[in-house]
Write a protein that holds these residues in place. Structure first.
Motif, short mmCIF file in Angstrom:
data_model
loop_
_atom_site.label_atom_id
_atom_site.label_comp_id
_atom_site.label_asym_id
_atom_site.label_seq_id
_atom_site.Cartn_x
_atom_site.Cartn_y
_atom_site.Cartn_z
N PRO A 197 46.77 40.93 33.05
CA PRO A 197 47.46 40.71 31.88
C PRO A 197 46.92 38.93 31.38
O PRO A 197 46.70 38.30 32.28
N ASP A 198 46.91 39.16 30.05
CA ASP A 198 46.43 37.70 29.42
C ASP A 198 45.16 37.11 30.28
O ASP A 198 45.18 35.85 30.78
N PRO A 199 44.10 38.01 30.10
CA PRO A 199 42.98 37.72 30.89
C PRO A 199 42.35 36.25 30.70
O PRO A 199 41.46 35.86 31.60
N GLU A 200 42.54 35.88 29.55
CA GLU A 200 41.70 34.59 29.25
C GLU A 200 42.23 33.31 29.58
O GLU A 200 41.69 32.18 29.85
N ARG A 201 43.69 33.42 30.10
CA ARG A 201 44.29 32.24 30.69
C ARG A 201 43.81 31.89 32.12
O ARG A 201 43.66 32.96 33.19
N PHE A 202 43.58 30.84 32.47
CA PHE A 202 43.05 30.26 33.87
C PHE A 202 44.50 29.84 34.45
O PHE A 202 44.96 29.11 34.04
N ASP A 203 44.95 30.64 35.59
CA ASP A 203 46.19 30.47 35.97
C ASP A 203 46.05 30.78 37.61
O ASP A 203 46.05 32.07 38.11
N ILE A 204 45.98 29.70 38.40
CA ILE A 204 46.00 30.04 39.83
C ILE A 204 47.34 30.48 40.32
O ILE A 204 47.16 30.85 41.71
N THR A 205 48.22 30.73 39.56
CA THR A 205 49.48 31.19 40.26
C THR A 205 49.68 32.61 39.98
O THR A 205 50.61 33.24 40.23
N ARG A 206 48.51 33.25 39.15
CA ARG A 206 48.85 34.71 38.45
C ARG A 206 48.82 35.65 39.74
O ARG A 206 48.57 35.29 40.91
N ASP A 207 49.43 36.70 39.51
CA ASP A 207 49.49 37.65 40.63
C ASP A 207 47.99 38.24 40.68
O ASP A 207 47.72 38.50 39.63
N PRO A 208 47.44 38.13 42.01
CA PRO A 208 46.10 38.30 41.71
C PRO A 208 45.55 39.78 41.47
O PRO A 208 44.28 39.79 40.91
N GLY A 209 46.35 40.70 41.59
CA GLY A 209 45.94 42.13 41.15
C GLY A 209 44.81 42.78 41.62
O GLY A 209 44.52 42.13 42.83
N PRO A 210 44.07 43.95 41.30
CA PRO A 210 43.06 44.23 42.27
C PRO A 210 42.08 43.27 42.25
O PRO A 210 41.77 42.55 41.49
N ASP A 211 40.87 43.66 43.49
CA ASP A 211 40.00 42.83 43.48
C ASP A 211 39.05 42.63 42.45
O ASP A 211 38.77 43.61 41.77
N ASN A 212 38.60 41.51 41.81
CA ASN A 212 37.67 41.01 40.97
C ASN A 212 36.43 41.62 41.60
O ASN A 212 36.09 41.93 42.57
N LEU A 213 35.56 41.83 40.51
CA LEU A 213 33.98 42.16 40.98
C LEU A 213 32.98 41.09 40.79
O LEU A 213 31.90 41.64 40.92
#
Ligand code: HEM
Length: 414
Positions: free
Chosen positions: A340-356
């Motif tokens: 969600p809101d992918p352009e935002r740099f946010d170290i507190t975000r829910d990590p979600g699935p592994d990035n690639l």
């Protein structure tokens, strides 16, 4: 054909391809535009996605910036890194025998031999080394001028020192190794001029001779490093010398040019987000979250490719055998369906699935844990020991559509 004639032919072919791609970019083809290395590629990944989860670029390459499709392709055995007949696609990495350039079963055999040197137990062994190198580099910076190019003074140094020890480059070869590694780094940049390609090939030849010498030194005097661990496999025939040398050369390249830029990009993101930098200063245990979010938001390896080994139907389209597919990891990491809101740099975000950022499937990066460890230690130490660090001039990016990083990142230390 003479060398001169071959070179002239290569020059003419490169010019024709370049002109064709330029026209495709002018007509608005997003993948062709990416190949011309825009300063900000992220809006172009949006354009790729706007054409569908999978689209065929005028450059002749299937392209995806969808996390779901990329993830599926990387785990699908019908795709490889070579053509189905085992030949190499010309623009792929010229390390014929490196792990990343091989499909199973050769890939499986080489990977199995290398895994023990990078397993978690070995990483625990490297941690104090990484901490010491980090401290020494910060000491060196503090003893010098207040304004430095962070990339040169720190980011390029740490991974080279670590991988030099891990692979087993003896002290008297280090300077040559550093110099040749920098020249070979262009290899990862994808599109190269004929001159640059020639220089990279010359650096590979020099490096090959050097590694033959180093391997002989290890044979006479085994040590605690990757080369010494691989030598028994050469002796009992599990690994040929023709595979050992590219393996030893590929690791430094894969382990430095990427980690260098992870460290640089992470510091840049923190300096641009002072509130998140403060969070890390107050709580150094947030370093893994900083690195994870940097990998997602600004991955050092923006794309890699696969080749279909057979006709494959995907997302309602037919990729015929031999078709190439560009996986835009930098775009998949910002797929709004997943983050969600992918352009935002946010170290507190829910990590979600592994990035690639480290790929997926059988070629998943072997050095991922090491790279994360280096970057986490570096960022935590920099925030603690250099609380006044700030940017003091414009950055200069590396000219590459594959590697996202900086050549110049001027900072004041105090
Ligand atoms: C931030 C740092 C790094 C990034 C972003 C990165 C990224 C990647 C990616 C994307 C791939 C797979 C490409 C593909 O699927 O076609 C890969 C493979 C690989 N990486 Fe890394 N890497 C990093 C650091 C390292 C380090 C430190 C090492 C070694 C010590 C390393 C060793 C390898 C190897 C050996 C492979 C090939 C694996 C295989 O083909 O099975 N990498 N890396």
């Amino acid at each position: 054909m003479t060398d001169l004639a071959t070179e002239r032919r290569a020059r003419v072919q490169a010019a024709i391809v370049q002109e064709f791609l330029r026209k495709a970019a002018e007509r608005g083809d997003p993948y062709a535009k990416i190949l011309f290395i825009p300063d900000d590629p992220y809006p172009l990944y949006e354009e790729v996605r706007a054409r569908g989860k999978l689209y065929k670029s005028e450059a002749g390459i299937w392209t995806t910036a969808s996390h779901g499709v990329a993830n599926r392709v990387l785990r699908d055995k019908r795709f490889g890194v070579r053509r189905a007949d085992g030949t190499k696609a010309p623009e792929f990495m010229p390390f014929d025998n490196s792990m990343l350039g091989l499909d199973p079963p050769d890939h499986t055999r080489l990977r199995k031999l290398t895994v023990p040197s990078l397993n978690p137990r070995r990483l625990a062994h490297w941690r104090p080394h990484v901490e010491r190198f980090t401290d020494e580099l910060i000491d060196d910076m503090l003893a010098g001028r207040n304004e430095v190019n962070f990339m040169r003074a720190f980011a390029q140094q740490l991974p080279l020192r670590v991988i030099g020890d891990l692979v087993g480059i003896p002290p008297h070869h280090r300077r040559t190794f550093f110099r040749l590694s920098r020249r070979m780094a262009y290899l990862l940049d994808g599109v190269a001029t004929v001159e640059l390609a020639g220089d990279v090939q010359a650096a590979i030849r020099e490096m090959t001779v050097m590694f033959h010498d180093i391997i002989e030194e290890h044979r006479a005097d085994p040590r605690d490093d990757l080369i010494s661990e691989l030598l028994p496999a050469v002796d009992d025939g599990r690994l040929s010398m023709e595979e050992m040398v590219p393996l030893c050369m590929f690791l430094p390249l894969a382990g430095t040019e990427t980690t260098v830029n992870l460290i640089g990009n992470a510091l840049k993101m923190l300096l641009e987000h002072p509130e998140q930098r403060e969070m890390l200063t107050d709580d150094p245990s947030l370093a893994p979250a900083v690195i994870r979010e940097t990998l997602r938001h600004e991955t050092p390896v923006q794309q890699y490719r696969r080749i279909a080994h057979t006709d494959i139907e995907l997302e309602g389209q037919l990729i015929t055998a031999g078709g190439e597919l560009a996986i835009c990891a930098g775009g998949a990491n910002r797929d709004p369906e997943v983050y969600p809101d992918p352009e935002r740099f946010d170290i507190t975000r829910d990590p979600g699935p592994d990035n690639l950022s480290f790929s997926a499937g059988i070629h998943f990066c072997l050095g991922a844990a090491l790279a994360r460890m280096e970057a986490e230690i570096a960022l935590a130490a920099i925030t603690t020991r250099l609380p006044g660090i700030r940017r003091v001039g414009p950055v200069r990016r590396r000219g590459s559509f594959i590697i996202r990083g900086m050549l110049q990142f001027p900072v004041a230390l105090r």
